[in-house]
Design an enzyme around this catalytic site. Structure first.
Site, PDB file in Angstrom:
ATOM      1  N   LYS A  46      53.328  38.667 -39.156  1.00  0.00           N
ATOM      2  CA  LYS A  46      54.781  38.564 -39.010  1.00  0.00           C
ATOM      3  C   LYS A  46      55.454  39.881 -39.382  1.00  0.00           C
ATOM      4  CE  LYS A  46      56.444  34.555 -39.953  1.00  0.00           C
ATOM      5  NZ  LYS A  46      56.658  33.419 -40.856  1.00  0.00           N
ATOM      6  N   ARG A 118      59.767  34.542 -46.261  1.00  0.00           N
ATOM      7  CA  ARG A 118      58.744  33.844 -45.467  1.00  0.00           C
ATOM      8  C   ARG A 118      57.380  34.450 -45.682  1.00  0.00           C
ATOM      9  NH1 ARG A 118      61.451  31.769 -40.412  1.00  0.00           N
ATOM     10  NH2 ARG A 118      63.554  32.562 -40.529  1.00  0.00           N
ATOM     11  N   GLY A 127      52.961  26.740 -39.952  1.00  0.00           N
ATOM     12  CA  GLY A 127      53.319  25.591 -40.785  1.00  0.00           C
ATOM     13  C   GLY A 127      52.501  25.450 -42.052  1.00  0.00           C
ATOM     14  N   MET A 129      52.163  27.700 -44.667  1.00  0.00           N
ATOM     15  CA  MET A 129      52.682  28.264 -45.920  1.00  0.00           C
ATOM     16  C   MET A 129      54.186  28.121 -45.965  1.00  0.00           C
ATOM     17  SD  MET A 129      50.253  31.458 -46.574  1.00  0.00           S
ATOM     18  CE  MET A 129      50.570  32.073 -44.962  1.00  0.00           C
ATOM     19  N   ARG A 362      55.136  36.855 -31.948  1.00  0.00           N
ATOM     20  CA  ARG A 362      53.692  36.903 -32.214  1.00  0.00           C
ATOM     21  C   ARG A 362      52.947  36.468 -30.950  1.00  0.00           C
ATOM     22  NH1 ARG A 362      53.897  31.643 -36.152  1.00  0.00           N
ATOM     23  NH2 ARG A 362      54.584  30.223 -34.562  1.00  0.00           N
ATOM     24  N   HIS A 478      22.774  16.093 -35.951  1.00  0.00           N
ATOM     25  CA  HIS A 478      21.936  15.819 -34.779  1.00  0.00           C
ATOM     26  C   HIS A 478      22.815  15.332 -33.625  1.00  0.00           C
ATOM     27  CE1 HIS A 478      19.411  13.123 -32.274  1.00  0.00           C
ATOM     28  NE2 HIS A 478      18.513  14.079 -32.438  1.00  0.00           N
ATOM     29  N   ARG A 585      12.582  22.081 -22.476  1.00  0.00           N
ATOM     30  CA  ARG A 585      11.779  21.416 -23.518  1.00  0.00           C
ATOM     31  C   ARG A 585      10.966  20.333 -22.832  1.00  0.00           C
ATOM     32  NH1 ARG A 585      16.952  22.077 -26.279  1.00  0.00           N
ATOM     33  NH2 ARG A 585      16.677  23.199 -28.257  1.00  0.00           N
ATOM     34  N   ARG A 641       8.651  25.513 -21.912  1.00  0.00           N
ATOM     35  CA  ARG A 641       7.993  25.572 -23.216  1.00  0.00           C
ATOM     36  C   ARG A 641       7.021  24.402 -23.356  1.00  0.00           C
ATOM     37  NH1 ARG A 641      11.493  24.681 -28.474  1.00  0.00           N
ATOM     38  NH2 ARG A 641      11.229  22.512 -27.812  1.00  0.00           N
ATOM     39  N   GLU A 774      10.537  32.060 -33.845  1.00  0.00           N
ATOM     40  CA  GLU A 774      11.359  31.106 -34.601  1.00  0.00           C
ATOM     41  C   GLU A 774      10.848  30.891 -36.015  1.00  0.00           C
ATOM     42  OE1 GLU A 774      11.404  27.302 -32.576  1.00  0.00           O
ATOM     43  OE2 GLU A 774       9.349  27.539 -31.912  1.00  0.00           O
ATOM     44  N   SER A 793      11.393  34.641 -26.871  1.00  0.00           N
ATOM     45  CA  SER A 793      12.649  33.907 -26.850  1.00  0.00           C
ATOM     46  C   SER A 793      12.918  33.437 -28.281  1.00  0.00           C
ATOM     47  CB  SER A 793      12.546  32.711 -25.902  1.00  0.00           C
ATOM     48  OG  SER A 793      13.752  32.000 -25.937  1.00  0.00           O
ATOM     49  N   GLY A 795      14.067  31.377 -31.136  1.00  0.00           N
ATOM     50  CA  GLY A 795      14.484  29.997 -31.447  1.00  0.00           C
ATOM     51  C   GLY A 795      15.270  30.056 -32.743  1.00  0.00           C
ATOM     52  N   THR A 796      16.532  30.380 -32.612  1.00  0.00           N
ATOM     53  CA  THR A 796      17.306  30.663 -33.823  1.00  0.00           C
ATOM     54  C   THR A 796      17.628  29.412 -34.640  1.00  0.00           C
ATOM     55  OG1 THR A 796      19.202  30.711 -32.356  1.00  0.00           O
ATOM     56  CG2 THR A 796      18.340  32.840 -33.090  1.00  0.00           C
ATOM     57  N   ASP A 798      15.321  26.885 -35.376  1.00  0.00           N
ATOM     58  CA  ASP A 798      14.213  26.792 -36.336  1.00  0.00           C
ATOM     59  C   ASP A 798      14.177  28.018 -37.237  1.00  0.00           C
ATOM     60  OD1 ASP A 798      12.623  24.429 -36.388  1.00  0.00           O
ATOM     61  OD2 ASP A 798      12.178  24.790 -34.282  1.00  0.00           O
ATOM     62  N   CYS A 861      17.178  31.170 -27.209  1.00  0.00           N
ATOM     63  CA  CYS A 861      17.374  29.827 -26.651  1.00  0.00           C
ATOM     64  C   CYS A 861      17.790  28.832 -27.729  1.00  0.00           C
ATOM     65  CB  CYS A 861      16.128  29.350 -25.925  1.00  0.00           C
ATOM     66  SG  CYS A 861      14.702  29.202 -26.997  1.00  0.00           S
ATOM     67  N   TYR A 881      19.038  38.341 -22.428  1.00  0.00           N
ATOM     68  CA  TYR A 881      19.821  37.172 -22.012  1.00  0.00           C
ATOM     69  C   TYR A 881      20.029  36.215 -23.181  1.00  0.00           C
ATOM     70  CZ  TYR A 881      15.452  34.530 -22.018  1.00  0.00           C
ATOM     71  OH  TYR A 881      14.295  33.938 -22.421  1.00  0.00           O
TER      72      TYR A 881
HETATM   73  C1  PEP Z   1      15.053  26.662 -31.779  1.00  0.00           C
HETATM   74  O1  PEP Z   1      14.359  26.371 -32.745  1.00  0.00           O
HETATM   75  O2  PEP Z   1      15.991  27.439 -31.821  1.00  0.00           O
HETATM   76  C2  PEP Z   1      14.736  26.072 -30.473  1.00  0.00           C
HETATM   77  C3  PEP Z   1      15.374  26.436 -29.387  1.00  0.00           C
HETATM   78  O3  PEP Z   1      13.803  25.078 -30.466  1.00  0.00           O
HETATM   79  P1  PEP Z   1      14.128  23.545 -30.745  1.00  0.00           P
HETATM   80  O4  PEP Z   1      15.600  23.432 -30.823  1.00  0.00           O
HETATM   81  O5  PEP Z   1      13.559  22.810 -29.584  1.00  0.00           O
HETATM   82  O6  PEP Z   1      13.411  23.312 -32.003  1.00  0.00           O
HETATM   83 MG    MG Z   2      12.467  25.421 -32.325  1.00  0.00          MG
END
Ligand code: PEP
Ligand code: MG
Length: 904
Positions: A46, A118, A127, A129, A362, A478, A585, A641, A774, A793, A795-796, A798, A861, A881
């Site tokens: 502001k 203000r 809204g 503060m 703004r 989940h 999968r 996979r 992973e 790839s 597996g972020t 895990d 992935c 990718y």
């Molecule tokens: C992961 O672990 O990021 C992954 C893509 O495998 P999954 O979700 O099937 O365990």
């Molecule tokens: Mg995994």
């Protein structure tokens, strides 16, 4: 919109304690004429914008004032609510300058200068503060104001507003108690509206407010204007740590250690009479983004009346009728402001005795539809380049354009609210089990799956249901992850609901609100749940959105693939612009109701021969699945996979088998008893203490190579069949999950190559072999693992679990919420990659892998592949990718382009 880094390095309260101490020589107060929009961090949004507007429009249009910096607020918090040295003097000096310019003194008994106070953080927190208006009024100056304006009613209306706001905002007097007084005075006078109260009534109301103030605080209402100002400034600082603001920051991931600036501005009065008023306006329609200004206006009112909704506002177009010149002037200013800021603006204005004043401007907060429309129009008008236009879009919000939504004009009662976990609206009859959802789907009935929480076994129900509603879990539960992955609307963590699976009913406070078969409608975009048959509106990609996506494709360098396990999902993702499948999968294919028994027979087999025989039954089914997917993605690369989860996921629940066994024994059914005893033995044998770290991924492949052999054979045969039919060879990547040791991958690549050869296909020519990265060890040993891999790839999901040591399902509800609450984290590491921790491993894996193989293809992935902030990180880490669920593909395309633009 440019987004912040993934995580703040440490808790905000801790940070506050560590920011630079503010010496008395530090400049803590800036006149509006000294600031500019570049000073946003210091002056807040502001303050920076009003300073910029002052430069642009001139002091005639923007009431003068000064800004107390965010640093002053941080120092105040650091010192446990003691203002930093020098602040008081600097405020006095700025006030003196303001008084000289205005030709009046704050609270002067004859002709008082009045100010507004203000808040204004770096990012707007509408809204959240506090604001105090009309500061400077007291028992003497109210009379002076009445005399000088010739309008005592206006003066007393301003004074009662000031006392009301000051008491509430600065001294915490509950708003309802003040409102009760207004209601009482109105009732006494027999009037319905505040505007109908005459001067004498307002004098009485002010006296009542002051009496309440004295009772509440034990002090008389402060008459000294400078003292009023000090208290108000401190109250604005305090409001930064108020519950509302803290909650808002948590949701919007705004760090606590930014602090708020405080803006003190000369008041202009919209409540003076017929030719006065206040309003808010947008440079373009705020819902659609159409290039016509929109907004609300109220005659004889101060800004607070417009936003608080106490009176029904008029449309900005009405102003053209009431005060045509002011309206024309306002439109001209809106054009100027938007042209200068090069973004859609949201302004506040006041008209005092027919004269227009601009109080603030703004960047307008806008829904996805308006963001897209503005981006396209702004390029068309020559205001922005495509890259700049893309940067004005909040990629995360685009998801909402791909799902049905509640009709915005619909009127309905909200039953309860939960976490808006997966966007879009869904309606259907309540079912409580996945099996019931599947059965209903087979009969063509729309259902919503309602459960306290969901598990792997419920996945088939997600496919079958229109939407998912749970009473537990948050955005990384989940239910949320699977629903987002499948593009199913989901409201989770609706904790008011007691979901009783046994009696098949849902209660709130003990009262039954839903039974099996009742209609329930959920809005995964807002988290609302209702039992009313709300009209839904279908999504439309629309030409503007397509245009935005075309620009994104021209600008991005990251490839965008999808995670898809069925031909339908693959086709959907392709329609959204996916350039291949980054993760199929293959185990999900065995979850269909007709396949689970076959899987179970395979798992229950005692001997290798028996297992191979059941696998032989599964192989053609798997081959048919692969053919469908390959055809849906014809011409594009597909990563398949091999089986990852532990075998026991396909076995029945232990308790259930026990119960069935007891029943069979009671019945005296010996055949059933033998079969169930065998099942139970196998369930026991396969049970693991910690399946996530047990027999899964390539470990399964090593223990039961025949399973992977069957899968690879099915892949090869599908590839040959499709090539024969279409004449075009598919591009297949066979991926091995959960590799930690190079030796694991070595054994697996041999298995794949060997089966490939048996099927007449060769690695390199017909398929490639790669691995999931992973596990932390895989990141640290990626150079050695890369000796056996054509691609990685990440597996972020895990990797996040194993690097931090968080079991996602276990920490999601209680621990994560507490961590966020205690500011250990500012958001879930399962939603946005934990860059300082997991991100370092990811980068190391990519770097080591490419040291061995310069041409190693690297993608991601895990669920982070669809998160804009994480995508920016993968872009700068040199990934080829990202792969995400079908509905995230358009989001990822835009986010990848934004990452490319901001790093170029
Ligand atoms: C992961 O672990 O990021 C992954 C893509 O495998 P999954 O979700 O099937 O365990
Ligand atoms: Mg995994």
């Amino acid at each position: 919109m440019p987004r912040r880094a993934a995580t703040s390095p440490c808790g905000a309260v801790g940070n506050i304690a560590r920011v630079a101490t503010t010496a008395s020589t530090t400049k803590l107060v800036y006149d509006f004429a000294e600031g500019s929009r570049e000073m946003r961090d210091l002056l807040g949004g502001k303050g920076a914008n009003v300073a910029e507007m002052t430069r642009l429009l001139g002091a005639d249009l923007v009431p003068a004032g000064f800004t107390i910096t965010t640093e002053a607020c941080v120092a105040y918090m650091r010192a446990d609510r003691i203002p930093p040295a020098g602040l008081d003097d600097q405020v006095s000096a700025a006030l003196a300058a303001l008084e000289t310019r205005a030709g009046k003194r704050l609270g002067d008994a004859d002709d008082p200068l009045l100010v507004s106070v203000r808040s204004g953080a770096r990012e707007s927190m509408p809204g959240m503060m506090d604001t105090v208006l009309n500061l400077g009024l007291n028992d003497a100056s109210v009379e002076g104001l009445g005399r000088i304006t010739g309008n005592p009613r206006f003066a007393w209306d301003s004074y009662r507003r000031f006392v009301q706001m000051f008491a509430n905002v600065v001294r915490g007097l509950p708003g309802e108690r003040l409102e009760d007084e207004i209601a009482a005075v109105k009732a006494d006078r027999g009037v319905a509206l505040d505007t109908e109260l005459d001067t004498e009534a307002l004098v009485e109301l002010t006296a009542r407010f002051r009496a309440l103030f004295a009772e509440h605080t034990g002090e008389p209402f402060p008459q000294e204007p400078r003292e009023q100002l000090t208290q108000a400034i401190n109250a604005v600082f305090d409001s930064w740590m108020g519950d509302r603001a803290v909650h808002y920051r948590r949701i919007n991931r705004i760090p606590d250690d930014w602090g708020t600036a405080v803006n003190v501005q000369q008041m202009v009065f919209g409540n003076k009479g017929e030719t006065s008023g206040s309003g808010v306006a947008f440079t373009r329609a705020e819902i659609t983004g159409a290039p016509e200004p929109s907004g609300d206006f109220l005659g004889t009112a101060q800004g607070e009346d417009v936003v608080s909704g106490v009176r029904n506002t008029q449309d900005i177009d009405d102003l053209a009728r009431i005060m045509p010149e002011v309206h024309a002037h306002l439109l001209e200013i809106l054009r100027t402001l938007e042209g200068h800021s090069r973004d859609m603006q949201d302004v506040e204005f006041t008209i005092e005795d027919g004269r227009l004043f601009m109080l603030q401007t703004r960047a307008a907060k806008r829904p996805a539809q308006a963001a897209v429309r503005f981006a396209v129009d702004a390029v068309g008008e020559g205001l922005l380049t495509p890259g700049e236009a893309l940067a004005t879009i909040d990629a995360e919000k685009l998801d909402a354009l791909l799902h049905p939504t509640f009709d915005p004009t619909a009127d309905y009662t909200v039953l309860t609210k939960g976490v808006n976990a997966s966007p879009g609206a869904a309606k259907g009859a309540v079912v409580f089990t996945a099996a019931d959802a599947v059965a209903a789907d087979a009969d063509g009935r729309d259902v919503v799956l309602v459960r306290p929480f969901t598990e792997a076994d419920d996945v088939a129900g997600f496919h079958a249901a229109r939407g998912i509603l749970t009473s537990e879990g948050g955005k990384a539960s989940h239910a949320a992850l699977v629903a987002r992955g499948m593009g199913r609307p989901c409201v989770c963590g609706a904790s008011d609901l007691e979901i009783d699976l046994r009696d098949r009913e849902v209660r709130i406070d003990g009262e039954v609100v839903l039974r099996e078969g009742d209609l329930v409608v959920i809005d995964g975009t807002s988290g609302a749940v209702t039992t009313e048959d709300v009209q839904l509106v279908e999504p439309q990609m629309g030409e503007d959105f397509e245009q935005v996506l075309r620009w994104a494709d021209e600008l991005r360098t990251l490839g965008i693939r999808t995670n898809a396990d069925t031909p339908e999902d693959a086709a959907k993702a392709r329609a959204f612009g996916a350039e291949g499948i980054g993760l199929c999968r293959t185990e999900h294919m065995f979850m269909a109701a007709d396949r689970v028994p076959k899987m179970r027979t395979m798992i229950l087999a005692d001997t290798l021969e028996e297992r191979v025989a059941s696998l032989a039954e599964l192989q053609p089914l798997q081959q048919a699945d692969f053919e469908g997917i390959v055809e849906a993605m014809a011409g594009l690369t597909i990563t398949l996979r091999l089986r990852d989860p532990p075998l026991h996921e396909f076995l029945p629940d232990r308790e259930q088998v026990h119960a069935q066994l007891d029943e069979a024994r009671t019945r005296g059914d010996d055949t059933a008893v033998v079969a169930l005893e065998r099942t139970l033995d196998r369930v026991h044998a396969l049970a693991e203490t910690n399946p996530m770290l047990g027999t899964r991924g390539c470990r399964l492949g090593l223990l039961y190579p025949e399973i992977y052999e069957m899968q690879v054979r099915a892949i090869c045969r599908a590839a040959s069949a499709v090539r024969e039919r279409s004449g075009a060879p598919p591009h297949l990547e066979i991926m091995i999950p959960l590799v930690a040791y190079e030796g694991e991958l070595e054994v697996m690549e041999q298995l794949v190559e060997h089966v490939g050869e048996e099927e007449g296909l060769a690695r390199g020519r017909d398929f490639t072999v790669g691995t999931m990265i992973e596990l932390p060890r895989a990141c640290l040993q990626a150079d050695r693992i890369a000796m056996h891999a054509d691609f990685f790839s990440c597996g972020t999901s895990d990797l996040t679990q194993t690097a931090i040591g968080f079991s996602r399902d276990d920490i999601e509800g209680k621990i994560l919420a507490k961590y966020i609450d205690r500011k250990v984290l500012d958001r879930s590491p399962f939603e946005t990659l934990d860059v300082p921790g997991v991100g370092q491993l990811v980068r190391m894996g990519a770097w080591l892998g490419r040291k061995t193989r310069g041409d190693l293809k690297i993608g991601v992935c895990g669920a982070h592949g669809g998160d804009p902030d994480s995508i920016a990180f993968f872009h700068t880490s040199g990934f080829d990718y990202v792969s995400c669920s079908p509905y995230r593909v358009p989001v990822a395309r835009v986010a990848a382009a934004q990452a490319a633009v901001s790093s170029s």
